[in-house]
Design an enzyme around this catalytic site. Structure first.
Site, PDB file in Angstrom:
ATOM      1  N   VAL A 184       0.840  -1.206   0.000  1.00  0.00           N
ATOM      2  CA  VAL A 184       0.000   0.000   0.000  1.00  0.00           C
ATOM      3  C   VAL A 184       0.875   1.256   0.000  1.00  0.00           C
ATOM      4  O   VAL A 184       0.649   2.203  -0.767  1.00  0.00           O
ATOM      5  CB  VAL A 184      -0.956   0.007   1.205  1.00  0.00           C
ATOM      6  N   CYS A 185       1.890   1.258   0.838  1.00  0.00           N
ATOM      7  CA  CYS A 185       2.792   2.409   0.924  1.00  0.00           C
ATOM      8  C   CYS A 185       3.503   2.662  -0.406  1.00  0.00           C
ATOM      9  O   CYS A 185       3.715   3.807  -0.802  1.00  0.00           O
ATOM     10  CB  CYS A 185       3.833   2.195   2.021  1.00  0.00           C
ATOM     11  N   THR A 186       3.886   1.588  -1.079  1.00  0.00           N
ATOM     12  CA  THR A 186       4.560   1.721  -2.369  1.00  0.00           C
ATOM     13  C   THR A 186       3.679   2.459  -3.366  1.00  0.00           C
ATOM     14  O   THR A 186       4.139   3.362  -4.083  1.00  0.00           O
ATOM     15  CB  THR A 186       4.937   0.329  -2.909  1.00  0.00           C
ATOM     16  N   LEU A 191       3.449   6.335  -2.225  1.00  0.00           N
ATOM     17  CA  LEU A 191       4.629   7.139  -2.529  1.00  0.00           C
ATOM     18  C   LEU A 191       4.791   7.325  -4.031  1.00  0.00           C
ATOM     19  O   LEU A 191       5.189   8.399  -4.499  1.00  0.00           O
ATOM     20  CB  LEU A 191       5.874   6.495  -1.928  1.00  0.00           C
TER      21      LEU A 191
END
Length: 210
Positions: A44-46, A49
């Site tokens: 999810v973070c990938t 960002l």
């Protein structure tokens, strides 16, 4: 230190992927977007960002400086950036804070003990040029943020900063806005020469000011 709307964003010094910063000096009179991630190398973070990197021109148009935070190391961040750029087909050009000691995370109340003792939740802070907090959003770890909504709120904040208006539910750029309820009489004619539509004596729509 209290973290609330209207309070001054706490200052800090930190190591980032673009070098050491003093947060208030780094903002340098711009609007700021500070957002945290539970940890590096997560799916999810990938995507988040990568999306912020792709939205670079949108943030530049609005005088926004974006900065991310994760409680992992600088070396981990550099390796993760390679994955982000490859998988999301973009270039990460904003800084990511290495907060291994969780100093910034604790300063901004990004760690919620009922969720995790170590990882940050998905916190979002919009900070004005006066370094005061204008927006706070908190997402759970498993749910990716809606950056269309974040940009929409930035647009609304910047508009209402300049004009005596507020924005209705689901407002988007170039749609009608609402005249602030405290304005009456001659003030209306002077500030809103394009006229307005009165639904009630406190709900008055007007075209978005230029």
């Amino acid at each position: 230190m209290e973290i609330a709307l209207g309070t001054k964003a706490p200052n800090f010094k930190a190591r980032t992927t673009l070098g050491e910063i003093d947060f208030h000096r780094w903002l340098d009179g711009n609007w700021g977007l500070l957002f945290s991630h539970p940890e590096d190398y997560t799916p999810v973070c990938t995507t988040e960002l990568g999306l912020v990197a792709k939205l670079k021109s949108e943030f530049q148009e609005r005088n926004i400086k974006a900065i991310a935070l994760s409680v992992d190391s600088l070396d981990s961040h550099f390796g993760w950036i390679k994955d982000i750029e490859l998988s999301m087909n973009t270039k990460v050009e904003f800084p990511i804070i290495a907060d291994e000691n969780k100093e910034v995370a604790k300063l901004y109340n990004m760690i919620h003990e009922h969720v995790s003792d170590n990882s940050t939740v998905r916190s979002v802070f919009i900070i004005g040029p006066d370094k005061r907090i204008r927006l706070i959003l908190t997402y759970p770890m498993a749910v990716g943020r809606n950056f269309d909504e974040i940009i929409r709120v930035i647009d609304a904040l910047q508009l209402t900063e300049k004009h005596s208006v507020v924005t209705p539910a689901n407002w988007k750029q170039d749609e009608e806005v609402i005249i602030s309820p405290h304005l009456m009489g001659d003030e209306l004619e002077a500030q809103f020469p394009n006229g307005y539509k009165e639904v009630t004596n406190y709900l008055r729509y007007t075209p978005k000011p230029n």
